[in-house]
Design a protein around this motif. Structure first.
Motif, PDB file in Angstrom:
ATOM      1  N   ILE A 221       0.850  -1.191   0.000  1.00 33.89           N
ATOM      2  CA  ILE A 221       0.000   0.000   0.000  1.00 33.89           C
ATOM      3  C   ILE A 221       0.890   1.248   0.000  1.00 33.89           C
ATOM      4  O   ILE A 221       1.855   1.336   0.763  1.00 33.89           O
ATOM      5  N   ARG A 222       0.549   2.191  -0.886  1.00 32.74           N
ATOM      6  CA  ARG A 222       1.302   3.439  -0.983  1.00 32.74           C
ATOM      7  C   ARG A 222       0.336   4.617  -0.996  1.00 32.74           C
ATOM      8  O   ARG A 222      -0.826   4.487  -1.372  1.00 32.74           O
ATOM      9  N   ASP A 223       0.877   5.771  -0.648  1.00 31.55           N
ATOM     10  CA  ASP A 223       0.115   7.014  -0.586  1.00 31.55           C
ATOM     11  C   ASP A 223       0.457   7.799  -1.861  1.00 31.55           C
ATOM     12  O   ASP A 223       1.566   8.335  -1.990  1.00 31.55           O
ATOM     13  N   TYR A 224      -0.474   7.811  -2.810  1.00 29.46           N
ATOM     14  CA  TYR A 224      -0.191   8.403  -4.130  1.00 29.46           C
ATOM     15  C   TYR A 224      -0.593   9.877  -4.132  1.00 29.46           C
ATOM     16  O   TYR A 224      -1.755  10.208  -3.927  1.00 29.46           O
ATOM     17  N   ILE A 225       0.402  10.741  -4.374  1.00 28.97           N
ATOM     18  CA  ILE A 225       0.176  12.198  -4.330  1.00 28.97           C
ATOM     19  C   ILE A 225       0.416  12.786  -5.708  1.00 28.97           C
ATOM     20  O   ILE A 225       1.458  12.531  -6.325  1.00 28.97           O
ATOM     21  N   HIS A 226      -0.540  13.575  -6.150  1.00 24.18           N
ATOM     22  CA  HIS A 226      -0.416  14.138  -7.498  1.00 24.18           C
ATOM     23  C   HIS A 226       0.721  15.155  -7.562  1.00 24.18           C
ATOM     24  O   HIS A 226       0.892  15.979  -6.667  1.00 24.18           O
ATOM     25  N   VAL A 227       1.470  15.088  -8.655  1.00 21.48           N
ATOM     26  CA  VAL A 227       2.670  15.910  -8.805  1.00 21.48           C
ATOM     27  C   VAL A 227       2.345  17.414  -8.804  1.00 21.48           C
ATOM     28  O   VAL A 227       3.152  18.228  -8.348  1.00 21.48           O
ATOM     29  N   THR A 228       1.166  17.798  -9.269  1.00 19.13           N
ATOM     30  CA  THR A 228       0.801  19.220  -9.247  1.00 19.13           C
ATOM     31  C   THR A 228       0.532  19.668  -7.809  1.00 19.13           C
ATOM     32  O   THR A 228       0.869  20.800  -7.421  1.00 19.13           O
ATOM     33  N   ASP A 229      -0.059  18.802  -7.003  1.00 12.67           N
ATOM     34  CA  ASP A 229      -0.232  19.132  -5.584  1.00 12.67           C
ATOM     35  C   ASP A 229       1.136  19.273  -4.908  1.00 12.67           C
ATOM     36  O   ASP A 229       1.341  20.160  -4.067  1.00 12.67           O
ATOM     37  N   LEU A 230       2.059  18.406  -5.284  1.00 12.78           N
ATOM     38  CA  LEU A 230       3.418  18.527  -4.736  1.00 12.78           C
ATOM     39  C   LEU A 230       4.033  19.863  -5.146  1.00 12.78           C
ATOM     40  O   LEU A 230       4.677  20.546  -4.345  1.00 12.78           O
ATOM     41  N   ALA A 231       3.815  20.232  -6.400  1.00  9.70           N
ATOM     42  CA  ALA A 231       4.390  21.486  -6.911  1.00  9.70           C
ATOM     43  C   ALA A 231       3.881  22.673  -6.081  1.00  9.70           C
ATOM     44  O   ALA A 231       4.666  23.542  -5.686  1.00  9.70           O
ATOM     45  N   HIS A 232       2.577  22.679  -5.779  1.00 10.26           N
ATOM     46  CA  HIS A 232       2.031  23.778  -4.965  1.00 10.26           C
ATOM     47  C   HIS A 232       2.731  23.843  -3.605  1.00 10.26           C
ATOM     48  O   HIS A 232       3.000  24.925  -3.089  1.00 10.26           O
ATOM     49  N   ALA A 233       3.006  22.675  -3.036  1.00 11.57           N
ATOM     50  CA  ALA A 233       3.652  22.650  -1.716  1.00 11.57           C
ATOM     51  C   ALA A 233       5.036  23.306  -1.777  1.00 11.57           C
ATOM     52  O   ALA A 233       5.456  23.969  -0.823  1.00 11.57           O
ATOM     53  N   HIS A 234       5.733  23.143  -2.901  1.00 13.74           N
ATOM     54  CA  HIS A 234       7.065  23.751  -3.012  1.00 13.74           C
ATOM     55  C   HIS A 234       6.999  25.272  -3.029  1.00 13.74           C
ATOM     56  O   HIS A 234       7.832  25.953  -2.431  1.00 13.74           O
ATOM     57  N   ILE A 235       6.008  25.784  -3.730  1.00 11.23           N
ATOM     58  CA  ILE A 235       5.881  27.250  -3.790  1.00 11.23           C
ATOM     59  C   ILE A 235       5.544  27.767  -2.382  1.00 11.23           C
ATOM     60  O   ILE A 235       6.114  28.751  -1.908  1.00 11.23           O
TER      61      ILE A 235
END
Ligand code: UFG
Length: 331
Positions: A221-235
């Motif tokens: 089981i893995r926690d799949y996070i969308h790359v665009t959501d990740l991008a927002h976190a970086h900003i």
């Protein structure tokens, strides 16, 4: 502010670059050695420097020329299985490369650093969802190389004037909503792109690595996070660093996980393809379950996710894969 995006032609880096190009107040410089990155992902008008962070002279030349105010660091070897077979590659690329980058930051007095860390630092966690301050006991060299950098950062903050944010990604996946950029590794080892290659007819079947884990259907089981959501976190992380001038570590997960079988099933629905699957032995270095809480990121950064279910995530990846069935530029 001028932001150096090291690894900006790679999968996650290229999505962050897209987010920055829609914002004002930032100037972006991409640094990439193109060993894994794709020049095709770089938007027109964005400055690109082909350089390797493990080559100190070339990286210093980039700092000298551009005088960045912040550095985001995505250059890394990222495959758990490979790291077990070739650990030194992981320590060299991930630890030594980062040390060179930090030394260059010190020389050029660059204060802000955003580090691409990973869920793999947690190994087999004692409880899930994994809390931001959970104990880190990696079970593969990849996770250990990233944890080593997290520790180095703590000491560097102490010794010279840098402030950092570590973002621990869980399973980054999906693609930009335009379908113009997405996940293209060579060789591909990640579950979702491999499944979609089956749907495209590039592979006969998907291999399931182990169905005897202590999980609801026996698969990991893995926690799949969308790359665009990740991008927002970086900003948001960069805004936080500049405003608060404090270092911090954040888990970026969704609080829920999907098994390998569930992801395959979601892809069957999205693509309409039967996606044959075959069970193989366990892959070395794989923990059974990795699910994160993202309490700290929600509370401190105000981070929220747009993509909340795995079918939407797979559908966004499918859009890219249909547009680029053989990746950006088949070699
Ligand atoms: N898997 C299969 N068949 C495949 C490929 C993968 O069953 O053909 C399984 C893996 O065994 C694992 C799951 O699908 O259980 C996800 O595997 P991925 O290779 O897609 O991703 P990982 O969980 O191994 O690793 C990814 C990133 C790491 C990061 C980690 C954090 O590659 O950099 O997520 O959770 F650390």
């Amino acid at each position: 502010m001028k932001v150096l995006i090291c690894g900006g032609a790679g999968y996650i880096g290229s999505h962050i670059v897209r987010e920055f190009t829609s914002l004002s107040g930032y100037e972006i410089v991409i640094v990439d050695n193109l060993s894994k990155g794709h020049v095709e992902s770089i938007p027109k008008g964005v400055t690109f420097e082909e350089a390797d962070i493990c080559d100190k002279k070339s990286i210093e030349a980039v700092f000298e020329k551009h005088k960045p105010g912040a550095v985001m660091h995505f250059c890394a070897s990222i495959e758990v299985g490979e790291s077990v077979i070739d650990p030194l590659k992981y320590y060299e690329n991930n630890v030594t490369g980062t040390i060179y980058l930090l030394q260059t930051m010190q020389k050029y007095k660059v204060k802000y650093f955003i580090f691409s860390s990973t869920a793999a630092i947690f190994g087999n966690p004692e409880t899930t969802p994994i809390a931001d301050d959970a104990k880190s006991v990696p079970i593969n060299p990849y996770g250990d190389s990233k944890l080593t950098v997290e520790k180095i950062l703590g000491w560097c903050e102490n010794a010279f004037d840098i402030r950092y944010v570590c973002l621990r990604y869980f399973n980054a996946c999906g693609a930009h909503e335009s379908g113009e950029i997405g996940e293209d590794h060579n060789p591909e080892t990640h579950l979702i792109p491999l499944i979609l290659q089956v749907a495209l007819g590039r592979r006969p079947q998907i291999k399931i690595y182990g169905n005897d884990y202590d999980t609801r259907d026996g698969t990991c089981i893995r926690d799949y996070i969308h790359v665009t959501d990740l991008a927002h976190a970086h900003i948001k992380a960069l805004e936080y660093l500049v405003k608060e001038n404090k270092s911090q570590k954040f888990n970026l997960g969704s609080g829920e996980g999907y098994s390998v079988k569930e992801v395959i099933e979601a892809a069957r629905k999205v693509t309409g393809h039967p996606i044959p699957a075959v069970v193989e032995g366990r892959r070395p270095g794989d923990p059974a379950v990795l699910i994160a809480g993202s309490k700290r990121a929600e509370e401190i950064l105000g981070w929220t996710r747009k993509y909340k279910n795995v079918e939407d995530i797979v559908a966004s990846a499918w859009k890219y894969h249909q547009a680029y069935p053989h990746g950006y530029a088949p070699k």
